[in-house]
Design an enzyme around this catalytic site. Structure first.
Site, PDB file in Angstrom:
ATOM      1  N   TYR A   1     -13.422  -2.101  12.703  1.00 16.70           N
ATOM      2  CA  TYR A   1     -12.604  -0.733  12.102  1.00 16.70           C
ATOM      3  C   TYR A   1     -14.520  -0.060  12.384  1.00 16.70           C
ATOM      4  CZ  TYR A   1      -9.142  -0.355   9.881  1.00 16.70           C
ATOM      5  OH  TYR A   1      -7.107  -0.543   8.895  1.00 16.70           O
TER       6      TYR A   1
ATOM      7  N   HIS B   1       0.554  -8.872   4.090  1.00 15.39           N
ATOM      8  CA  HIS B   1      -0.174  -7.844   4.577  1.00 15.39           C
ATOM      9  C   HIS B   1      -1.059  -7.845   3.045  1.00 15.39           C
ATOM     10  CE1 HIS B   1      -1.852  -4.654   6.673  1.00 15.39           C
ATOM     11  NE2 HIS B   1      -2.919  -4.889   5.100  1.00 15.39           N
TER      12      HIS B   1
ATOM     13  N   ASN C   1      -2.047 -10.590   8.074  1.00 10.09           N
ATOM     14  CA  ASN C   1      -2.925  -9.655   8.324  1.00 10.09           C
ATOM     15  C   ASN C   1      -4.752 -10.278   8.127  1.00 10.09           C
ATOM     16  OD1 ASN C   1      -3.774  -7.025   9.371  1.00 10.09           O
ATOM     17  ND2 ASN C   1      -4.696  -6.879   7.141  1.00 10.09           N
ATOM     18  N   GLU C   2      -5.374  -9.960   8.540  1.00 11.15           N
ATOM     19  CA  GLU C   2      -6.603 -10.758   8.500  1.00 11.15           C
ATOM     20  C   GLU C   2      -6.880 -11.590   7.586  1.00 11.15           C
ATOM     21  OE1 GLU C   2      -8.585  -6.363   6.793  1.00 11.15           O
ATOM     22  OE2 GLU C   2      -8.761  -5.869   8.546  1.00 11.15           O
TER      23      GLU C   2
ATOM     24  N   ASP D   1       2.177   0.714  -8.352  1.00 10.97           N
ATOM     25  CA  ASP D   1       4.024   0.837  -8.029  1.00 10.97           C
ATOM     26  C   ASP D   1       4.806   2.379  -7.937  1.00 10.97           C
ATOM     27  OD1 ASP D   1       3.206  -1.627 -10.147  1.00 10.97           O
ATOM     28  OD2 ASP D   1       3.673   0.032 -12.338  1.00 10.97           O
TER      29      ASP D   1
ATOM     30  N   HIS E   1      -1.739  -4.218 -12.695  1.00  7.69           N
ATOM     31  CA  HIS E   1      -1.211  -4.586 -14.373  1.00  7.69           C
ATOM     32  C   HIS E   1      -1.881  -4.852 -15.119  1.00  7.69           C
ATOM     33  CE1 HIS E   1       2.678  -4.115 -12.227  1.00  7.69           C
ATOM     34  NE2 HIS E   1       2.561  -2.975 -12.217  1.00  7.69           N
TER      35      HIS E   1
ATOM     36  N   GLN F   1       0.845  -1.297  -0.093  1.00  9.84           N
ATOM     37  CA  GLN F   1      -0.436   0.215  -0.312  1.00  9.84           C
ATOM     38  C   GLN F   1       0.864   1.035   0.141  1.00  9.84           C
ATOM     39  OE1 GLN F   1      -2.419  -2.126   2.651  1.00  9.84           O
ATOM     40  NE2 GLN F   1      -4.036  -0.396   1.840  1.00  9.84           N
TER      41      GLN F   1
END
Ligand code: NOJ
Length: 501
Positions: A338, A152, A196-197, A82, A69, A49
């Protein structure tokens, strides 16, 4: 499980009362207004990210490189990671922000294809290792504890080619990668998260076809993915405890969560069921004294599978060696929270046949008083849900150390981000309330340090306390009002009455 369910009925009565009384997105205080002295405040990011440098210094492609891509039409404005915030080349700007906030810890993830470009140990890339060594050293030099996620979402493409999470081989490949991380960084990294998650990426990658590899094996691929994730996690835990723990003395967990579920009117059984089908799917095998998948999942998925004419359950069985290895394979609970939903039992069968939704058999709805984030579709401010989740963890899994490893609010990127401050304030209050009610919460981590690539939403949804100038090659970071607010919380160890921003 029945007595846990009865306790659960107690929590929800309280929450529903609070919901109807409370102004949306605010939460009344209970007990001590100060965070404990040794409480750790931090902030989170993940490699794909923020890093950019997608093929820099020998890095191999991840499934997100491939996806952005080759399927760019599936991503907002055809965006890619990117370059993103280009933390690969501008980590010092992230460090400056971390220092300005005076956070105690920084949660970031390591990109597997930077370490092993084709996923396998044979492709070991020293430059990738050097990059993370530099980050870890700079953090420690500034008194910031690194909290590292091993995975992740950015799986090496070549691991996907051998089946990704569908393959038993995945377990051995992940263990080799994790071992490399312990060998190189374990002298300095003391808090690890394997994944993660998983309930989000397993569903999105193997059932919904939302995330790469777009495998739509609904109601089966997602369950195999969760099972192999649990096995890989536990195998890594075992390696750490047997080979590294004595010297390195770190802690390991797996980041779980996202949603809490509340009953719609008096449907407490539906909310409890939804919790077992979500957080419980991974947490029960690790943290519950009886281990294994939640009973309600084992029974109902088996019965649905037989009705579908199958000979066995779509839910893999977790028994013997693996059940025992997974049970107890975490040193603390890493909680991402969240938002919440109201749940009732489904009026008619839901979702694809077969699917996780259909097996869960609940309808979700929203409370009209919840404040909605101005960006995206799913995020509502429900701090009572965090209190409820903390109580659920206490009741289900006993006296655990809990670190909140993600909690965040999105908007469209304004610097004057008062709704984020409101969200932060009420969720920090939920943490304080949780501590007063007996939860052993030792850390809080806001998502995210900087605006970044929000998966299929590209750059249209922002979570950062710092904005990033994505038009400039230097990608300058600018603090939002919420950064000032969080800094004040960290320095005073309490939630300011007045917001001085
Ligand atoms: C949780 C995920 O870990 C993270 O990658 C994502 O950006 C946030 N949720 C916000 O959606």
């Amino acid at each position: 499980m029945f007595s846990s369910f009865l306790r659960f009925i107690g929590i929800v009565g309280f929450i529903i009362n609070a919901l109807h009384k409370a102004n949306s997105c605010d939460l009344p205080a209970k007990g001590n207004p100060y965070f404990p002295n040794n409480f750790s405040f931090g902030i989170a990011t993940s490699a794909y990210q923020i890093e950019g440098g997608w093929d820099a210094d020998g890095k191999g492609p991840s499934i997100w490189d491939d996806f952005t891509h080759n399927y760019s039409h599936l991503i907002d404005k055809n965006s890619t990671g990117d370059i993103s915030a280009d933390s690969y080349h501008h980590f010092d700007q992230d460090l400056a922000a971390l220092k300005e906030l005076k956070v105690n810890h920084y949660r970031f993830s390591i990109s597997w294809p930077r370490i092993f470009p084709n996923g396998d140990i044979s492709s070991r890339n020293q430059k990738g290792i050097d990059y993370y060594n530099k980050i870890i050293d700079k953090l420690l030099k500034n008194g910031i504890q690194p909290m590292v996620t091993m995975f992740h979402f950015d799986l090496p493409v070549d691991i996907q080619k051998i089946g990704g999470f569908m393959s038993d081989k995945f377990i051995e490949k992940f263990v080799a990668y994790a071992t490399e991380l312990f060998e190189n960084f374990g002298d300095r990294v003391k808090i690890w998260m394997t994944f993660n998650e998983p309930q989000i990426f397993c569903k999105s990658s193997y059932a919904d076809g939302r995330y790469p590899p777009l495998a739509g094996i609904s109601g089966e691929g997602d369950y195999i993915c969760v099972t192999n994730t649990l096995k890989a996690h536990a195998a890594v835990y075992k390696v750490y405890r047997s080979r590294f723990y004595e010297k390195q003395k770190g802690k390991i967990s797996i980041a779980l969560g996202n949603y809490f579920f509340l009953p719609k009117s008096n449907e407490t059984e539906a909310a409890y069921r939804a919790l077992q089908f979500n957080i419980g799917f991974l947490a029960h095998p690790i943290f519950h004294t009886s281990g294994g998948f939640p009973k309600v999942m084992i029974e109902d998925i088996k019965s649905n599978s037989l009705k579908e004419g199958r000979l066995t359950s779509r839910l893999p069985s977790l028994k013997g060696y693996w059940k025992n290895l997974i049970k107890g394979s975490a040193d603390f609970f890493a909680l991402n929270y969240y938002t919440s939903r109201m749940m009732q039992r489904a009026v008619q069968p839901k979702g694809l046949n077969p699917s996780w939704e259909r097996d869960m058999d609940c309808d979700e709805s929203l409370d009209p008083s919840w404040l909605k984030a101005t960006s995206g579709t799913w995020l509502y401010c429900v701090p009572e849900g965090l209190e409820g989740m903390l109580k659920f963890l206490r009741d289900e899994y006993g006296d655990l150390e809990v670190m909140i490893t993600e909690n965040g609010w999105s908007d469209v990127g304004e610097l004057d981000d008062v709704s984020r401050i409101r969200y932060l304030k009420s969720h920090l209050q939920a943490v304080l309330n949780g501590i007063s009610s007996g939860s052993n919460i030792t850390a809080y981590t806001y998502w995210s340090l900087i605006d970044n690539f929000e998966w299929r939403s590209g750059y249209s949804i922002k979570y950062g306390l710092y904005s990033v100038d994505f038009q400039s090659s230097n990608r300058e970071r600018t603090p939002k009002k919420s950064a000032n607010f969080y800094r004040e919380v960290i320095s005073s160890k309490k939630i300011p009455n007045e917001i001085h921003v």
